[in-house]
Scaffold this active site. Structure first.
Site, PDB file in Angstrom:
ATOM      1  N   LEU A 106     -62.594  31.804  38.793  1.00  0.00           N
ATOM      2  CA  LEU A 106     -62.940  33.104  39.582  1.00  0.00           C
ATOM      3  C   LEU A 106     -63.531  34.424  38.485  1.00  0.00           C
ATOM      4  O   LEU A 106     -63.724  34.195  37.705  1.00  0.00           O
ATOM      5  CB  LEU A 106     -60.915  33.970  38.967  1.00  0.00           C
ATOM      6  CG  LEU A 106     -59.756  33.419  40.471  1.00  0.00           C
ATOM      7  CD1 LEU A 106     -58.699  33.613  40.096  1.00  0.00           C
ATOM      8  CD2 LEU A 106     -60.249  33.356  41.883  1.00  0.00           C
ATOM      9  N   ASP A 107     -64.096  35.210  39.355  1.00  0.00           N
ATOM     10  CA  ASP A 107     -65.245  36.237  39.271  1.00  0.00           C
ATOM     11  C   ASP A 107     -64.190  36.544  37.576  1.00  0.00           C
ATOM     12  O   ASP A 107     -63.093  36.414  37.717  1.00  0.00           O
ATOM     13  CB  ASP A 107     -65.311  37.216  39.716  1.00  0.00           C
ATOM     14  CG  ASP A 107     -66.315  36.480  40.848  1.00  0.00           C
ATOM     15  OD1 ASP A 107     -66.983  36.001  40.724  1.00  0.00           O
ATOM     16  OD2 ASP A 107     -66.587  37.533  42.514  1.00  0.00           O
ATOM     17  N   LYS A 108     -64.388  37.220  36.865  1.00  0.00           N
ATOM     18  CA  LYS A 108     -63.781  38.263  35.821  1.00  0.00           C
ATOM     19  C   LYS A 108     -62.929  39.099  36.194  1.00  0.00           C
ATOM     20  O   LYS A 108     -61.965  39.511  35.645  1.00  0.00           O
ATOM     21  CB  LYS A 108     -65.258  38.135  35.012  1.00  0.00           C
ATOM     22  CG  LYS A 108     -64.747  39.261  33.881  1.00  0.00           C
ATOM     23  CD  LYS A 108     -65.954  39.277  32.738  1.00  0.00           C
ATOM     24  CE  LYS A 108     -65.431  41.069  31.347  1.00  0.00           C
ATOM     25  NZ  LYS A 108     -66.180  42.336  32.187  1.00  0.00           N
TER      26      LYS A 108
END
Ligand code: URA
Length: 248
Positions: A106-108
């Protein structure tokens, strides 16, 4: 794996109860790395030591773990971060076996459900688009998408030269812990591809940028009831269903 008592390893490998395994050891039928072992206190490492019973090497089934994390926005999906930022690994329980890795990423800035396992093949297949495991997201997007915008996402949009596969999308209620925002819209989106920043790019393609993104489900595993920053083991049923879905 760390060292543990030989009788425990033997029992797990199917050589009877621990009591039965102790009898094998005292009878001199067990070797560790080529040396006969008759002491009951002996410890071994099931993964790195060669253990035999009556000359036959043990094949110990590795203990697989499957964990769900409710990732907060701000944590980086990496095993270690040279820049010292909070990683998803730092949110896992401390007593896990080695080689536990995140399944996909998952993106930051994305929150929500992230799964972990030490079963490499399982991890690979769950993340692979070929098995079409559904990933559900809730996104707060800027403005109010028109029915045509939603229809475009349903049939596929161009994200930097890639046409996305047909997806499910609808206007939705905010997920737990989030609220409506005047002028913006919560949507629920279900995809089974996993390209980098896919949801953000899909929403940008219809000119409704993502403001908040939360992954709320992977296959039959839902984030419902799992508090932010917390983990839980997957249930046997969840693991069985996911394994079946990826032909394992
Ligand atoms: N799509 C995105 O854009 N970001 C994520 O983190 C996951 C899916």
């Amino acid at each position: 794996m760390s060292s543990e008592r030989l009788q425990k390893i033997l029992a797990r490998a199917g050589y009877g109860s621990r009591r039965g395994a102790e009898a094998l050891i005292t009878a001199g039928r067990v070797t560790v790395n080529g040396s006969s072992v008759t002491e009951l206190g002996t410890k071994a490492d099931a993964e790195s030591d060669t253990i035999t019973v009556d000359g036959t090497a043990l094949t110990v089934a590795k203990q697989h773990v499957h964990i769900a994390l409710h990732k907060p926005a701000g944590a980086v999906t990496t095993v270690s971060d040279p820049q010292g930022r909070m990683t998803v690994m730092s949110l896992l329980p401390k007593n896990l076996p080695p080689h536990v890795i995140p399944i996909g990423r998952l993106d930051k800035d994305t929150a929500g459900l992230l799964l972990f396992t030490n079963d490499g093949e399982f991890a690979h297949r769950i993340a692979h688009p070929r098995y079409e495991i559904e990933k559900e997201y809730h996104a707060l997007v800027a403005g109010v998408p028109s029915p045509e915008d939603l229809a475009a996402i349903r049939s596929g949009v161009d994200i930097g030269g890639h046409m996305t596969a047909p997806a499910k999308i609808d206007v939705a209620r905010p997920p737990a812990g989030h609220f409506e925002r005047p002028g913006d819209t919560w949507i629920q989106l279900v995809i089974h591809e996993g390209r980098k920043r896919q949801v953000r790019l899909m929403c940008a393609a219809i000119n409704h940028d993502v403001r908040i993104l939360v992954r709320t489900r992977i296959g039959g595993v839902s984030i419902t009831g799992l508090p932010l920053m917390k983990t839980r083991p997957l249930t046997t049923l969840e693991v069985t269903e996911l394994r079946r879905a990826v032909d394992l």
